[in-house]
Design a protein around this motif. Structure first.
Motif, PDB file in Angstrom:
ATOM      1  N   THR A  55       0.802  -1.224   0.000  1.00  0.00           N
ATOM      2  CA  THR A  55       0.000   0.000   0.000  1.00  0.00           C
ATOM      3  C   THR A  55       0.840   1.281   0.000  1.00  0.00           C
ATOM      4  O   THR A  55       0.275   2.373   0.020  1.00  0.00           O
ATOM      5  CB  THR A  55      -0.931   0.021   1.227  1.00  0.00           C
ATOM      6  N   GLN A 120     -14.516 -12.067  -5.870  1.00  0.00           N
ATOM      7  CA  GLN A 120     -13.290 -11.350  -5.500  1.00  0.00           C
ATOM      8  C   GLN A 120     -13.646  -9.932  -5.047  1.00  0.00           C
ATOM      9  O   GLN A 120     -14.425  -9.241  -5.705  1.00  0.00           O
ATOM     10  CB  GLN A 120     -12.324 -11.306  -6.690  1.00  0.00           C
ATOM     11  N   LYS A 122     -12.133  -7.160  -5.120  1.00  0.00           N
ATOM     12  CA  LYS A 122     -11.809  -6.110  -6.079  1.00  0.00           C
ATOM     13  C   LYS A 122     -12.812  -6.049  -7.227  1.00  0.00           C
ATOM     14  O   LYS A 122     -12.967  -5.017  -7.876  1.00  0.00           O
ATOM     15  CB  LYS A 122     -10.404  -6.338  -6.645  1.00  0.00           C
ATOM     16  N   GLY A 163     -10.384 -12.531  -0.855  1.00  0.00           N
ATOM     17  CA  GLY A 163      -9.227 -11.750  -1.255  1.00  0.00           C
ATOM     18  C   GLY A 163      -7.979 -12.235  -0.538  1.00  0.00           C
ATOM     19  O   GLY A 163      -8.054 -13.051   0.379  1.00  0.00           O
ATOM     20  N   ASP A 168      -2.911  -9.040  -3.305  1.00  0.00           N
ATOM     21  CA  ASP A 168      -3.709  -8.018  -3.979  1.00  0.00           C
ATOM     22  C   ASP A 168      -3.142  -6.630  -3.682  1.00  0.00           C
ATOM     23  O   ASP A 168      -2.665  -6.368  -2.579  1.00  0.00           O
ATOM     24  CB  ASP A 168      -5.168  -8.063  -3.494  1.00  0.00           C
ATOM     25  N   GLU A 169      -3.217  -5.744  -4.653  1.00  0.00           N
ATOM     26  CA  GLU A 169      -2.737  -4.378  -4.462  1.00  0.00           C
ATOM     27  C   GLU A 169      -3.794  -3.538  -3.751  1.00  0.00           C
ATOM     28  O   GLU A 169      -4.994  -3.706  -3.974  1.00  0.00           O
ATOM     29  CB  GLU A 169      -2.394  -3.745  -5.811  1.00  0.00           C
ATOM     30  N   TYR A 172      -8.504  -3.190   1.226  1.00  0.00           N
ATOM     31  CA  TYR A 172      -9.900  -3.555   1.033  1.00  0.00           C
ATOM     32  C   TYR A 172     -10.873  -2.673   1.822  1.00  0.00           C
ATOM     33  O   TYR A 172     -12.070  -2.700   1.568  1.00  0.00           O
ATOM     34  CB  TYR A 172     -10.145  -5.000   1.490  1.00  0.00           C
ATOM     35  N   LYS A 175     -13.515  -0.333   0.020  1.00  0.00           N
ATOM     36  CA  LYS A 175     -14.539  -1.063  -0.744  1.00  0.00           C
ATOM     37  C   LYS A 175     -15.525  -1.760   0.210  1.00  0.00           C
ATOM     38  O   LYS A 175     -16.750  -1.711   0.009  1.00  0.00           O
ATOM     39  CB  LYS A 175     -13.854  -2.094  -1.631  1.00  0.00           C
TER      40      LYS A 175
END
Length: 231
Positions: A55, A120, A122, A163, A168-169, A172, A175
């Protein structure tokens, strides 16, 4: 003395634990779901933790700090048990899991309990009809492979979001906050692995619940790497 030392932005930290695993000196620890520079005298200022952070929460700064104490670092390493792997991440510790299998004869296929797509975090939309009155499952993707009865125990009668905070970039939390805040969510179940990097998904879900301003029942379940529920 004034020297270069790492700086951790708690607002950007998603609690994945990757920086703590990458810090070979042990200067960084996870405290209440956030990365903390707990030993300034253990930080050599070389920044092995920087590329590990997904991050961008870690940077350098020049400020007053204790001198790097290599001898203290070496003593701490010698006392640490169990010894860390060369990669530094417990989640990549290779092992063979041996089980006693019983032969069960059945012609009935195993039925999926998945109620929606996509899953997912994202990719899932912020608003969807299936969120109305939903019991939400937020799960680290490895949990479904580690726990044998995952569909019946966790996915059944829930809307599923998965996730991996380490791979993952980004974070979360934003969202998940939008999903919880903008929909009629009845409960939240968080399922994570026991490895440190999975703390990121738990931390993001908890922050989302707080940021939503709603009082929603929630629970956390932790799965061991050999497929047991440990808490």
């Amino acid at each position: 003395m004034v020297r270069k030392i790492v700086k951790i932005d708690e607002e950007k930290c998603n609690g994945c634990g990757a920086c703590a695993a990458a810090c070979h000196e042990g200067a960084i620890e996870m405290v209440n779901g956030k990365a903390k520079l707990t030993r300034e005298d253990y930080c050599d200022g070389l920044g092995d933790c920087l590329p590990a952070c997904p991050t961008g929460a870690i940077t350098f700064e020049m400020r007053e700090a204790p001198e790097y104490d290599e001898a203290a670092v070496n003593r701490a390493k010698a006392q640490k048990q169990p010894k860390t792997l060369p990669c530094g991440c417990p989640g990549t510790n290779s092992k063979t899991i041996k089980r006693e299998h019983c032969q069960v004869k059945s012609s009935a296929p195993v039925t999926s309990q998945l109620n929606q797509w996509p899953v997912q975090i994202k990719l899932v939309p912020v608003n969807a009809p299936y969120f109305d009155g939903a019991n939400l499952l937020i799960a680290a993707d490895c949990t479904a492979y580690a726990y044998g009865d995952f569909h019946n125990r966790f996915i059944k009668n829930r809307i599923t979001l998965i996730g991996c905070p380490k791979l993952d970039e980004g974070d979360y939390a934003e969202k998940l906050t939008a999903i919880i805040k903008n929909n009629d969510i009845k409960s939240v179940t968080i399922v994570r692995m026991e490895v440190p990097c999975c703390g990121g998904i738990e931390n993001a879900a908890k922050r989302a619940l707080m940021a939503s301003g709603k009082f929603i029942p929630w629970t956390v379940v932790t799965i061991s790497t050999d497929g047991r529920i440990v808490e």
